[in-house]
Design a protein around this motif. Structure first.
Motif, PDB file in Angstrom:
ATOM      1  N   HIS A 186       0.832  -1.221   0.000  1.00 54.72           N
ATOM      2  CA  HIS A 186       0.000   0.000   0.000  1.00 54.72           C
ATOM      3  C   HIS A 186       0.853   1.253   0.000  1.00 54.72           C
ATOM      4  O   HIS A 186       0.624   2.199   0.747  1.00 54.72           O
ATOM      5  CB  HIS A 186      -0.960   0.000   1.205  1.00 54.72           C
ATOM      6  N   ILE A 188       2.698   4.618  -1.202  1.00 57.98           N
ATOM      7  CA  ILE A 188       2.405   5.845  -1.944  1.00 57.98           C
ATOM      8  C   ILE A 188       3.603   6.174  -2.830  1.00 57.98           C
ATOM      9  O   ILE A 188       4.738   6.226  -2.356  1.00 57.98           O
ATOM     10  CB  ILE A 188       2.116   7.024  -0.971  1.00 57.98           C
ATOM     11  N   ARG A 348      -1.696  11.535 -11.157  1.00 56.03           N
ATOM     12  CA  ARG A 348      -1.437  12.653 -10.236  1.00 56.03           C
ATOM     13  C   ARG A 348      -0.941  13.904 -10.965  1.00 56.03           C
ATOM     14  O   ARG A 348      -1.280  15.026 -10.598  1.00 56.03           O
ATOM     15  CB  ARG A 348      -0.419  12.237  -9.176  1.00 56.03           C
TER      16      ARG A 348
ATOM     17  N   ILE B 188      -1.551  14.167  -3.784  1.00 55.03           N
ATOM     18  CA  ILE B 188      -1.456  12.754  -3.407  1.00 55.03           C
ATOM     19  C   ILE B 188      -2.719  12.360  -2.639  1.00 55.03           C
ATOM     20  O   ILE B 188      -3.101  13.036  -1.687  1.00 55.03           O
ATOM     21  CB  ILE B 188      -0.206  12.500  -2.536  1.00 55.03           C
ATOM     22  N   MET B 189      -3.399  11.295  -3.085  1.00 54.69           N
ATOM     23  CA  MET B 189      -4.562  10.776  -2.356  1.00 54.69           C
ATOM     24  C   MET B 189      -4.031   9.929  -1.202  1.00 54.69           C
ATOM     25  O   MET B 189      -3.604   8.806  -1.417  1.00 54.69           O
ATOM     26  CB  MET B 189      -5.429   9.923  -3.286  1.00 54.69           C
ATOM     27  N   ARG B 190      -4.073  10.461  -0.011  1.00 56.09           N
ATOM     28  CA  ARG B 190      -3.389   9.815   1.114  1.00 56.09           C
ATOM     29  C   ARG B 190      -4.259   8.767   1.807  1.00 56.09           C
ATOM     30  O   ARG B 190      -4.463   8.817   3.015  1.00 56.09           O
ATOM     31  CB  ARG B 190      -2.904  10.876   2.094  1.00 56.09           C
ATOM     32  N   GLU B 344      -6.203   5.712  -8.406  1.00 56.65           N
ATOM     33  CA  GLU B 344      -4.969   5.797  -7.619  1.00 56.65           C
ATOM     34  C   GLU B 344      -5.073   4.944  -6.353  1.00 56.65           C
ATOM     35  O   GLU B 344      -4.140   4.216  -6.011  1.00 56.65           O
ATOM     36  CB  GLU B 344      -4.670   7.263  -7.247  1.00 56.65           C
ATOM     37  N   ARG B 348      -3.184   1.469  -5.314  1.00 53.93           N
ATOM     38  CA  ARG B 348      -2.330   1.418  -4.119  1.00 53.93           C
ATOM     39  C   ARG B 348      -2.722   0.290  -3.185  1.00 53.93           C
ATOM     40  O   ARG B 348      -1.861  -0.337  -2.565  1.00 53.93           O
ATOM     41  CB  ARG B 348      -2.401   2.756  -3.370  1.00 53.93           C
ATOM     42  N   LEU B 349      -4.030   0.036  -3.063  1.00 54.34           N
ATOM     43  CA  LEU B 349      -4.487  -0.971  -2.105  1.00 54.34           C
ATOM     44  C   LEU B 349      -4.331  -2.396  -2.631  1.00 54.34           C
ATOM     45  O   LEU B 349      -4.639  -3.354  -1.935  1.00 54.34           O
ATOM     46  CB  LEU B 349      -5.941  -0.698  -1.703  1.00 54.34           C
TER      47      LEU B 349
END
Lengths: 504, 504
Positions: A186, A188, A348, B188-190, B344, B348-349
């Motif tokens: 996960h 970033i 992004r 950034i999608m945190r 995104e 990431r997941l």
């Protein structure tokens, strides 16, 4: 630990029948050249001696003729992954002699790590310099990295390094080497502007992984693109106007323009047009290949920063780049292909993606890879990585090919690489079809209007026939490929006879 | 500033002919119900009086029959965006009476902000509670948010709030409201784990934006899915086995499993099978809809956390959810659709995406939306958002439909929503075709082998005919849609006569 120096021929001796070889570099910059030529010669000798000899081949993307060409002419390839633009190899995989697996370039390294493609027996990486630090070697790649970071730890029996002194050590520092972690971490991807660095400028390899060093002096194999035609330049102008329109509408920000530019002469013309259009402020590129046209724009200051998967410059321009590299150190970053093509980063950065299409259908689906549905041209490359994640995804294609005998706007694409869900706009020399927010009937009208005038009545007739069948995207399925079939049988799509395609 | 209370009929008076209305909620949970019913009645009255009355409609995804059904029966819709599963509206847009624009659900809010779709005149949001804080109102959504955050500031003339007391105030705190910034902000999608929160639990709306509050008491319109069939459960079992195989291979991590589960009975069966399979440890979901089957798994503790775009529970289960909401506060997050479907975050997941297909072709392209190429079923929904970004993208479909008269495995998909470049595996009741790392010939073999036995010889015959044409993905274009055409003409794909499709 001292590394073993050997000739390319000696290195080739290690590579056995049925082995899988993975190559660093990208499209075809920075790909190894010496050992694979020797492997092709070995294959010819083995075949002459009546012995089987074929290998599996995985590369960052295309490789030079010294590899793909020589190996396919030597009938020495079982399978090839992913993008490949060599004409001899193309012929072989379209005949079915080579199993060619097309793959999004962003996925190649992950598929290797997940062992979903052949596990490489050997890896080969081209180096501009090699440094030892306590038993670990720092390998500085040349004009591209490709999948090298993954090859380094995944190749089962080890690595060969081609130390190619044609490249200059001055390139040290241009690369930003970083390998993606596992999906379940996960992680970033902390790249928030095109030239931000998150990695190291070299590959770190334990000495025991390196089987041999091969010294060579061979020019890079990226070819200068044929000059852009008038039609290419017209399309470039339309694309630049369209980008400017999007800036005026507030969809793109004039101070934060980031372009991807695709591969080939059309891509050169399109990015060139962006550079010439004074309505478009200076911009950055985040792209997989950095060709001669954007290099000129970098020299002129129109491009303020560039992230790329490869310096796909002609040998002359690459020499020039090396000579003036002090001017580019802060402005150019060369990344491994899974980072240069990383959807998360493309998304992004709000990239405006510009790729070329083979054909586009009346509802906005795009074919980037297959001629008449069956014959692979080169492969999807990074076009899907960029198109699915871009803020604005533009496709360009001349309205016709083969002296007007083929229309690029067709009723139904004979192969679909990019769907209506991701294709935002299509550009031909007749204008721009902006498909965003349009329903299928509107899309068809916009696209037929940028087809070649010879083909507009033909496409309208298809629409009329289809409307009898109804539906949200009306099609007459028996006639969907009538243009393609007519071309295959009669040599010219304009000779289509719709009566032949209506089953009574 | 005091808000104006009004009836649904009074609110409908504001909505004029040719206006565009945008609705909060998602698929169809939490969508407004009162005002749109009144608009449909108004439309009937206007038409009776001989006046034109039609509106443009944009929603998070599907909405209830009180809106889509009533409006289309009243002939009151010009255009509809995006996903829509109402049978009356489907009939209208397939007849061409309504312009239906299909859109990736992740893109809907961005398209609104970029004014690429109709700018809403009005927005309507369903609320569980309304609080005033210094002239700003905090609106707590009900069972879904959809595109509400964007509607709040983009609707030109203002907003109506349906305060629906059928929902319970206890839902306050379940939502994580966050709107995506502009693409050029390089944001950034945190979100690094499925239930991480980055926003607020309410929508913040200045009082002057709110035109009226309509009180109502109307049950949510999500319907319980038909029970899963034996075939669905068999497919679920195959999918679970395949996930387990990926865990053993190290491609998925047993402690970090994140599933998307799609829409419908098959999706219920598949996620149910994951829950029952004790080889699969407890997992999380990151998904656009949270149906009854995952809710059972949450109650059983098999699902440890859930992020969703909507609580698409049957009214009975939604009541149960509200009753025990204290148990779910830390485990369930409801997000706006551009976040629930954000590529995104999905990437990431490391999400394992599971969607249903209408048909799949022998090279692994998937049709999710169109029957025989022309008739829209519902729309692409979030399937492309998830499929293009997932670590593992699985499609499930029963091998046949209409009592065996239709094969789900076909030579060429009559419409393509997901390409070979993103489809990782296909599941029918006959097994799993793992397409990753396979060349086209291998893909065709794997896919034909999970077709219904009646269709395997038919598909092999197509392959044989195609091979005569050569190429990397051999096709015989005149026969590519022979099965579809045969079904349309003769009612059964098995009656295909290849001779009819070979132009001499």
């Amino acid at each position: 630990m001292k590394l073993t120096r050997m000739t390319a021929k000696e290195a080739a001796c290690f590579i056995k029948n049925n082995d899988c070889v993975a190559l660093g570099g990208f499209s075809p910059s920075g790909t190894p050249k010496a050992i694979m030529s020797a492997v092709a010669e070995k294959a010819l000798a083995e075949h002459q001696a009546g012995r089987e000899y074929k290998i599996h081949l995985n590369a960052g993307a295309s490789v030079g003729d010294s590899c793909d060409g020589a190996l396919s002419r030597a009938d020495a390839v079982i399978s090839r992954i992913p993008y490949c633009d060599n004409k001899d190899m193309r012929q072989a995989y379209n005949k079915g002699d080579i199993a060619f697996h097309d793959l999004n370039l962003a996925d190649n390294a992950a598929f290797l790590r997940q062992k979903l493609t052949h596990v490489p027996t050997w890896g080969i990486i081209e180096a501009a310099d090699i440094e030892e630090h306590d038993g670990t070697y720092h390998i500085y790649p040349t004009s591209a990295t490709g999948i090298a970071p993954t090859i380094c730890h995944i190749a089962e029996k080890g690595l060969f390094i081609e130390h190619n002194i044609w490249h200059e050590k001055a390139i040290k520092g241009i690369h930003d080497i970083y390998e993606m972690p596992n999906s379940w971490e996960h992680h970033i991807m902390r790249i928030s502007h095109p030239t931000q660095r998150i990695g190291k400028p070299y590959l770190s390899i334990p000495a025991e992984r390196i089987v041999g060093i091969v010294e060579c002096n061979l020019p890079d194999e990226a070819r200068p693109m044929p000059p852009s035609s008038d039609i290419h330049n017209t399309m470039g102008g339309h694309a630049a106007d369209f980008v400017h329109w999007n800036i005026r509408k507030g969809i793109l920000h004039p101070q934060h323009l980031v372009f991807q530019s695709g591969v080939g002469s059309v891509a050169n013309a399109v990015i060139g047009a962006m550079g010439r259009d004074k309505n478009i402020p200076e911009f950055s590129v985040f792209t997989e290949v950095f060709q001669d046209a954007p290099f000129s724009l970098l020299q002129e200051g129109r491009i303020k920063g560039a992230s790329t998967g490869a310096l796909t410059l002609s040998p002359e321009n690459l020499r020039l780049f090396y000579k003036d590299i002090h001017l580019y150190r802060d402005k150019v970053v060369v990344r491994p292909s899974e980072i240069s093509n990383c959807p998360e980063i493309i998304s992004r950065l709000g990239v405006c993606a510009m790729n070329t299409a083979i054909e586009v259908d009346i509802y906005g689906h795009v074919n980037s890879t297959k001629i008449c549905g069956s014959n692979m041209m080169n492969g999807v490359g990074g076009s899907s990585d960029y198109t699915t994640s871009a803020t604005l995804a533009i496709f360009t294609c001349g309205s016709t090919a083969k002296d007007g005998k083929i229309s690029s706007i067709v009723p139904f694409c004979s192969h679909i690489d990019h769907t209506e869900h991701h294709v935002d706009a299509v550009v031909t020399e007749y204008g721009v079809a902006d498909l965003r927010g349009k329903c299928p009937a509107e899309r068809a009208e916009l696209l037929i209007n940028i087809a070649h005038p010879d083909y507009r009545p033909i496409l309208w007739e298809y629409q009329r026939l289809s409307l009898q069948h109804g539906g949200q995207t009306p099609h007459m399925l028996t006639a969907a490929f009538a243009l393609h079939d007519t071309y295959l049988r009669k040599g010219d799509m304009r000779l289509v006879d719709w009566n032949e395609y209506t089953i009574k």
